[in-house]
Scaffold this active site. Structure first.
Site, PDB file in Angstrom:
ATOM      1  N   CYS A  79     -20.790 -84.429  24.552  1.00  0.00           N
ATOM      2  CA  CYS A  79     -21.523 -84.223  25.810  1.00  0.00           C
ATOM      3  C   CYS A  79     -22.863 -84.963  25.770  1.00  0.00           C
ATOM      4  CB  CYS A  79     -21.732 -82.724  26.038  1.00  0.00           C
ATOM      5  SG  CYS A  79     -22.865 -82.315  27.377  1.00  0.00           S
ATOM      6  N   CYS A  82     -25.994 -82.994  26.793  1.00  0.00           N
ATOM      7  CA  CYS A  82     -26.347 -82.027  25.747  1.00  0.00           C
ATOM      8  C   CYS A  82     -27.278 -82.652  24.718  1.00  0.00           C
ATOM      9  CB  CYS A  82     -25.085 -81.517  25.046  1.00  0.00           C
ATOM     10  SG  CYS A  82     -23.934 -80.597  26.093  1.00  0.00           S
TER      11      CYS A  82
END
Length: 321
Positions: A79, A82
């Site tokens: 991700c 993230c």
């Protein structure tokens, strides 16, 4: 931060007076017991950010939330947002100096927690206060908005539940090496290798487990255990029978998992990963969980830094989300 923004499907509504009162009472009881036993020790700044899994969630999050708000950062290696949000939250955890604790949860390894919190996409940030869960925000939001949310969270923790945070010892030497648990690791690892050489897979598995019982993060033992367990699973398989069964019945999840094990042992890493990703895509419920968990186990065999693992993680994310 109004109470109406603190509810979440499947969890207790913080706006409920009765629930809030019970949570506050419980938090007070926990703190009183801690005080009776001498109080909570000061922690170094590095202890303000922890990794949490399903097994440790009750202790590391629920119980700790009786003394400090615990912020949950749901993330994954694949991700990209993230990777921006995570370091920011970690920096703020240290800056806020014990007013909240940051718990990082890898969704790939903790699918049950992700489902329990009803997460549809990551990064997703929640909090647990005195055992009560609430959503904070989703996605990589601006730092100013994060600070405002954290300030409101801390205020709610103090006013509703009397949470004063944890004491931080800024002088603690975070760079000091952490003493490993005392244990005959060299002897146990040598015993595991000897067992593997002798074909005693059960003995090797047990030797690696003995190391991990004292040191759950021991990298060599984790890798060795994953490899030994894989070899133990395939040693009695008839490759021709397994592959025919997998080819004839795509819906047979057990056959697909067994064939993936054989693929990996035979050096066909991408085939093994692709088979299980496709099985996850086609299935649901327990069957999907079984295929997903075996895929994560095979990632451990190859090593999480291997580019083939990175590619497969991304493919898994696409079929899951």
């Amino acid at each position: 931060m109004q109470p109406r923004n603190m509810s979440m499907s499947g969890v207790v509504d913080l706006a409920a007076v009765k629930a809030a009162g019970e949570a506050k009472t419980k938090a007070e009881q926990v703190r009183a017991e801690a005080a009776r036993q001498g109080g909570s020790a000061a922690v170094p700044p590095s202890a303000l950010v922890i990794d949490v899994d399903e097994a440790g969630f009750e202790h590391d999050v629920i119980q700790r939330s009786a003394e400090v708000p615990v912020v949950l950062d749901f993330w994954a290696e694949w991700c990209e947002p993230c990777k921006q949000l995570g370091p920011l939250l970690e920096r703020l955890a240290v800056e806020y100096n014990g007013r909240f604790l940051l718990a990082k949860i890898d969704v790939d390894a903790n699918q049950m927690l992700m489902q329990q919190f009803g997460i549809q996409g990551i990064p997703a940030v929640f909090a647990v206060v005195a055992g009560q869960a609430l959503p904070l925000f989703q996605g990589a939001v601006p730092e100013a908005q994060i600070r405002e949310t954290l300030d409101q969270l801390i205020q709610v923790g103090e006013e509703r539940f009397g949470l004063t945070g944890i004491v931080v010892d800024a002088e603690a030497d975070d760079s000091a090496p952490v003493a490993r648990p005392v244990g005959p690791y060299d002897a146990l690892l040598e015993a595991a290798m000897s067992a593997l050489d002798a074909g005693d897979l059960a003995g090797a598995v047990q030797a690696y487990k003995n190391v991990l019982a004292d040191d759950p993060a021991h990298p060599e033992a984790k890798l060795g255990l994953a490899q030994a367990e894989l070899l133990a699973r395939v040693q009695d398989l008839d490759p021709a029978v397994v592959r025919k069964s997998a080819a004839d019945n795509q819906a047979d999840v057990a056959a697909q998992i067994a064939a993936a094990d054989l693929d990996l042992v035979g050096g066909h890493v991408e085939d093994a990963f692709g088979r299980l990703v496709e099985t996850v895509r086609r299935t649901a419920g327990d069957d999907r969980d079984a295929a997903r968990l075996r895929l994560l186990e095979l990632f451990e065999v190859i090593g999480i830094d291997d580019p083939r693992v990175t590619t497969a993680r991304q493919a898994l994310a696409r079929v899951l989300f």
